[in-house]
Design a protein around this motif. Structure first.
Motif, PDB file in Angstrom:
ATOM      1  N   LEU A  39       0.820  -1.209   0.000  1.00 42.32           N
ATOM      2  CA  LEU A  39       0.000   0.000   0.000  1.00 42.32           C
ATOM      3  C   LEU A  39       0.854   1.259   0.000  1.00 42.32           C
ATOM      4  N   ASP A  40       0.307   2.314  -0.555  1.00 41.17           N
ATOM      5  CA  ASP A  40       0.904   3.633  -0.423  1.00 41.17           C
ATOM      6  C   ASP A  40       0.862   4.010   1.057  1.00 41.17           C
ATOM      7  N   ILE A  41       1.887   4.664   1.577  1.00 42.72           N
ATOM      8  CA  ILE A  41       1.971   4.964   3.005  1.00 42.72           C
ATOM      9  C   ILE A  41       0.802   5.847   3.469  1.00 42.72           C
ATOM     10  N   ALA A  42       0.353   6.769   2.644  1.00 36.25           N
ATOM     11  CA  ALA A  42      -0.788   7.622   3.018  1.00 36.25           C
ATOM     12  C   ALA A  42      -2.044   6.771   3.190  1.00 36.25           C
ATOM     13  N   GLU A  43      -2.226   5.796   2.315  1.00 37.86           N
ATOM     14  CA  GLU A  43      -3.384   4.918   2.424  1.00 37.86           C
ATOM     15  C   GLU A  43      -3.273   4.038   3.674  1.00 37.86           C
ATOM     16  N   TYR A  44      -2.071   3.603   4.001  1.00 37.22           N
ATOM     17  CA  TYR A  44      -1.856   2.798   5.195  1.00 37.22           C
ATOM     18  C   TYR A  44      -2.188   3.599   6.456  1.00 37.22           C
ATOM     19  N   LYS A  45      -1.791   4.872   6.484  1.00 39.64           N
ATOM     20  CA  LYS A  45      -2.096   5.726   7.643  1.00 39.64           C
ATOM     21  C   LYS A  45      -3.602   5.899   7.802  1.00 39.64           C
ATOM     22  N   GLU A  46      -4.311   6.060   6.694  1.00 39.70           N
ATOM     23  CA  GLU A  46      -5.772   6.158   6.751  1.00 39.70           C
ATOM     24  C   GLU A  46      -6.372   4.857   7.274  1.00 39.70           C
ATOM     25  N   TYR A  47      -5.799   3.741   6.865  1.00 33.91           N
ATOM     26  CA  TYR A  47      -6.252   2.432   7.338  1.00 33.91           C
ATOM     27  C   TYR A  47      -6.065   2.327   8.855  1.00 33.91           C
ATOM     28  N   GLU A  48      -4.910   2.776   9.359  1.00 35.91           N
ATOM     29  CA  GLU A  48      -4.667   2.751  10.801  1.00 35.91           C
ATOM     30  C   GLU A  48      -5.675   3.622  11.546  1.00 35.91           C
ATOM     31  N   LYS A  49      -5.991   4.802  10.992  1.00 32.58           N
ATOM     32  CA  LYS A  49      -6.981   5.679  11.622  1.00 32.58           C
ATOM     33  C   LYS A  49      -8.343   4.998  11.667  1.00 32.58           C
ATOM     34  N   MET A  50      -8.711   4.347  10.576  1.00 29.13           N
ATOM     35  CA  MET A  50      -9.995   3.664  10.515  1.00 29.13           C
ATOM     36  C   MET A  50     -10.061   2.561  11.576  1.00 29.13           C
ATOM     37  N   LEU A  51      -8.975   1.825  11.752  1.00 33.77           N
ATOM     38  CA  LEU A  51      -8.944   0.782  12.779  1.00 33.77           C
ATOM     39  C   LEU A  51      -9.073   1.381  14.177  1.00 33.77           C
ATOM     40  N   ALA A  52      -8.400   2.499  14.426  1.00 37.08           N
ATOM     41  CA  ALA A  52      -8.480   3.154  15.729  1.00 37.08           C
ATOM     42  C   ALA A  52      -9.905   3.639  15.996  1.00 37.08           C
ATOM     43  N   TRP A  53     -10.550   4.240  14.989  1.00 34.29           N
ATOM     44  CA  TRP A  53     -11.933   4.691  15.145  1.00 34.29           C
ATOM     45  C   TRP A  53     -12.848   3.507  15.425  1.00 34.29           C
ATOM     46  N   ARG A  54     -12.623   2.402  14.725  1.00 35.98           N
ATOM     47  CA  ARG A  54     -13.450   1.213  14.928  1.00 35.98           C
ATOM     48  C   ARG A  54     -13.303   0.671  16.348  1.00 35.98           C
ATOM     49  N   GLN A  55     -12.065   0.644  16.839  1.00 32.03           N
ATOM     50  CA  GLN A  55     -11.825   0.172  18.201  1.00 32.03           C
ATOM     51  C   GLN A  55     -12.494   1.103  19.215  1.00 32.03           C
ATOM     52  N   LEU A  56     -12.356   2.412  19.013  1.00 32.07           N
ATOM     53  CA  LEU A  56     -12.983   3.381  19.912  1.00 32.07           C
ATOM     54  C   LEU A  56     -14.502   3.214  19.904  1.00 32.07           C
TER      55      LEU A  56
END
Length: 88
Positions: A39-56
């Protein structure tokens, strides 16, 4: 259309990386089965944010269910507990 390549193409990793873009990951296969995604690093960072939001969201939903089932803790009690625990 997904960009799928055999893992052996990593011998020419520069060509594989050129094909990676936001919204266009490269999927690598091993023995004909999907194994890795590049993945492009920007897309990976968005993926990490999405996972954090999902966990929250999951934790908040659990807290709400617990409060509805077992009752809510009064705000003053929560404040006292936080002061004791964190010195806030």
């Amino acid at each position: 259309m997904p960009n799928i390549k055999p893992i052996s193409d990593l011998r020419n990793y520069g060509e594989v990386l050129r094909d990676v873009a936001i919204g266009a990951p490269v999927f690598l296969t091993k023995n004909g089965h999907g194994k890795y995604a590049v993945l492009d690093i920007a897309e990976y960072k968005e993926y990490e944010k999405m996972l954090a939001w999902r966990q929250l969201f999951t934790e908040l939903s659990e807290g709400r269910r617990s409060g509805e089932k077992d009752g809510w803790t009064p705000a003053d009690e929560v404040r006292s507990s936080l002061k004791e625990r964190y010195g806030v």
